[in-house]
Design an enzyme around this catalytic site. Structure first.
Site, mmCIF file in Angstrom:
data_model
loop_
_atom_site.group_PDB
_atom_site.id
_atom_site.type_symbol
_atom_site.label_atom_id
_atom_site.label_comp_id
_atom_site.label_asym_id
_atom_site.label_seq_id
_atom_site.Cartn_x
_atom_site.Cartn_y
_atom_site.Cartn_z
ATOM 1 N N GLU A 5 48.173 -5.443 29.246
ATOM 2 C CA GLU A 5 48.876 -6.063 28.117
ATOM 3 C C GLU A 5 48.257 -5.491 26.846
ATOM 4 O OE1 GLU A 5 48.803 -10.317 28.701
ATOM 5 O OE2 GLU A 5 49.473 -10.116 30.783
ATOM 6 N N HIS A 50 43.892 -8.956 29.239
ATOM 7 C CA HIS A 50 44.549 -8.435 30.432
ATOM 8 C C HIS A 50 44.796 -6.951 30.170
ATOM 9 C CE1 HIS A 50 46.048 -12.723 31.510
ATOM 10 N NE2 HIS A 50 44.933 -12.432 32.161
ATOM 11 N N GLU A 68 51.184 -14.397 22.614
ATOM 12 C CA GLU A 68 51.997 -13.549 23.485
ATOM 13 C C GLU A 68 52.892 -12.722 22.568
ATOM 14 O OE1 GLU A 68 51.814 -13.392 26.765
ATOM 15 O OE2 GLU A 68 50.537 -15.133 27.227
#
Length: 465
Positions: free
Chosen positions: A89, A86, A311
């Site tokens: 990110e 992404h 993450e």
């Protein structure tokens, strides 16, 4: 380590810290870091680009670390990190640039851990899978939002764009049909729904026999493991893969080694999810929220590669000043995770004349539980295979068209920074009357040129098999 060696090592690391600057690197700067790494460590690195370009004509660049860069060494497992899937990110992008610099400098300084890791592992690092999205996010300046740059230039979310093999596998499970890995991968060749970045990465992971992988995101702080897509279609539902124990171990390895991922910490206001540390800093993907077309499930279901999603924090595009802290929080975890490429069992599958057998299926039964792990891996070109497993006793079977199957009982005791248990197989040939099995037909179909695989005849034959 002797005092002189320690001084040399410390001097080289100090120089490395001074040479690498923590800041957000644009595409040109990113390539400069990669080129510098290759120039600094030419004997153990190779910089290469995936065939094809993004819609804005950027290439996906990868640097490989190996004692024999540019080639696959028989018996040496392949690992990969992918960042910036992404585009907005970005922590993973900067961590991976720092990682490649750190590995190079530590190797030059004679660091025994890094030297051993590179001797035992072929490591591929792609700092940005979505360079176009990064540019879109960066162009916002200080007013970055939650979504701009997340998708590629075509407004395609790359982590929803991979072929959805989960639905095929779940259907087969419901009908008690054993999954046959690697049967469908050629069907991506003419799929016009795939973004250029997706197609380039699919071709990459089909060509290199990756064993383990992680892709890096931002938005929360947790290690996410398959399955990402729920079986029933529910938006939240724990959906275990056949290798649930192994995936939990892989996710825990990263979370436990991270400075805060598995420890109490503030939650992310955008999601409200602040309880992951109470689960050890890990989550099953579909239990968090179901994702169809994700990259980690595609890796697992179409190749030998086990992938998790990392993450790395609530803030998607942190300030430059935060990057040194991100590196300190993640560096131990990044190295420890790479070492997990060496858990379980590995070896070669050969015939009685010591010729390698590729496309042999490696199946596993857990002796303690009595349950078959219903996910096979396959041997690659040189007959080499790798099967990630947690500690335990397993019956490991190798089978291939035209050969008798052979089973060995293997005791897996994983040791930190050591190689996997070695178990080789020699398969005797079947009598000629047993040739021409269904598996021969499968292999024949798998060898067809990728462009022809979209033809309805081949799809029908594969479904019938």
């Amino acid at each position: 380590m002797g005092s002189l060696a320690a001084i040399v090592f410390a001097t080289v690391l100090l120089a490395a810290c001074q040479a690498f600057e923590f800041h957000h690197h644009d595409y040109k700067q990113m390539l400069e870091v990669m080129k510098k790494t290759q120039a600094d460590c030419p004997s153990i690195t190779k910089l290469y680009y995936l065939p094809g370009r993004t819609t804005e004509q950027r290439q996906l660049a990868v640097i490989q670390f190996s004692t024999n860069p540019g080639k696959h060494d028989p018996g040496k497992p392949e690992f990969k990190y992918v960042g910036n899937m992404h585009g907005n990110e970005v922590t993973g992008r900067e961590l991976l640039l720092k990682l490649m610099d750190d590995m190079c400098q530590r190797y030059k300084a004679g660091d025994p851990m890094v030297t051993k890791l590179i001797q035992m592992t072929s490591i591929h690092i792609m700092p940005s899978m979505n360079p176009d999205g990064w540019e879109a996010a960066n162009d916002l300046g200080p007013n970055k939002d939650w979504l701009t740059g997340r998708a590629n230039n075509q407004d395609i979310d790359l982590n929803r764009n991979f072929p959805d093999y989960n639905r095929i596998v779940y259907s087969r499970e419901a009908h008690h049909i054993k999954s046959m890995n690697d049967l469908w991968h050629h069907t991506i060749a003419n799929n016009d729904k795939l973004a250029p970045e997706t197609k380039m990465v699919i071709n990459w992971i089909m060509q290199i026999p990756f064993v383990l992988s992680a892709n890096m995101h931002n938005g929360d702080l947790v290690a996410n493991y398959p399955y990402d897509e729920s079986r029933t279609g529910a938006s939240r539902e724990y959906t275990s893969s056949p290798d649930d124990d192994t995936f939990r171990h892989l996710a825990e390895t990263y979370a436990d080694s991270h400075a805060t991922m598995s420890k109490p910490h503030a939650g992310c206001e955008a999601t409200g999810d602040d309880d992951f540390y109470k689960q050890g800093g890990i989550t099953n993907g579909a239990a968090w929220y179901s994702v169809a077309g994700g990259m980690q499930d595609f890796n697992y279901l179409s190749t030998n590669c086990f992938e998790i999603t990392l993450e790395l924090g609530c803030i998607k595009f942190p300030e430059n000043s935060a990057l040194p802290g991100e590196w300190n929080d993640n560096k131990k975890a990044m190295y420890n995770y790479m070492w997990q490429t060496h858990i379980g069992v590995k070896g070669f599958v050969m015939d009685s004349n010591n010729n390698p057998i590729s496309h042999a299926f490696i199946s596993v039964k857990n002796v303690t539980s009595g349950k078959e792990v219903r996910h096979n891996v396959s041997s690659v070109h040189d007959g080499d295979y790798w099967r990630l497993l947690t500690d335990g006793t397993y019956d490991v079977t190798a089978s291939a068209p035209g050969f008798e199957s052979v089973t060995h009982r293997v005791e897996v005791v994983n040791q930190p920074m050591q190689g996997a248990v070695v178990q080789n197989f020699t398969l005797p040939a079947k009598p000629s009357k047993d040739q021409g099995s269904k598996y021969d037909a499968i292999n024949q179909i798998m060898d067809v040129d990728g462009d022809k695989m979209m033809d309805g005849k081949y799809r029908q034959e594969m479904e019938e098999l």
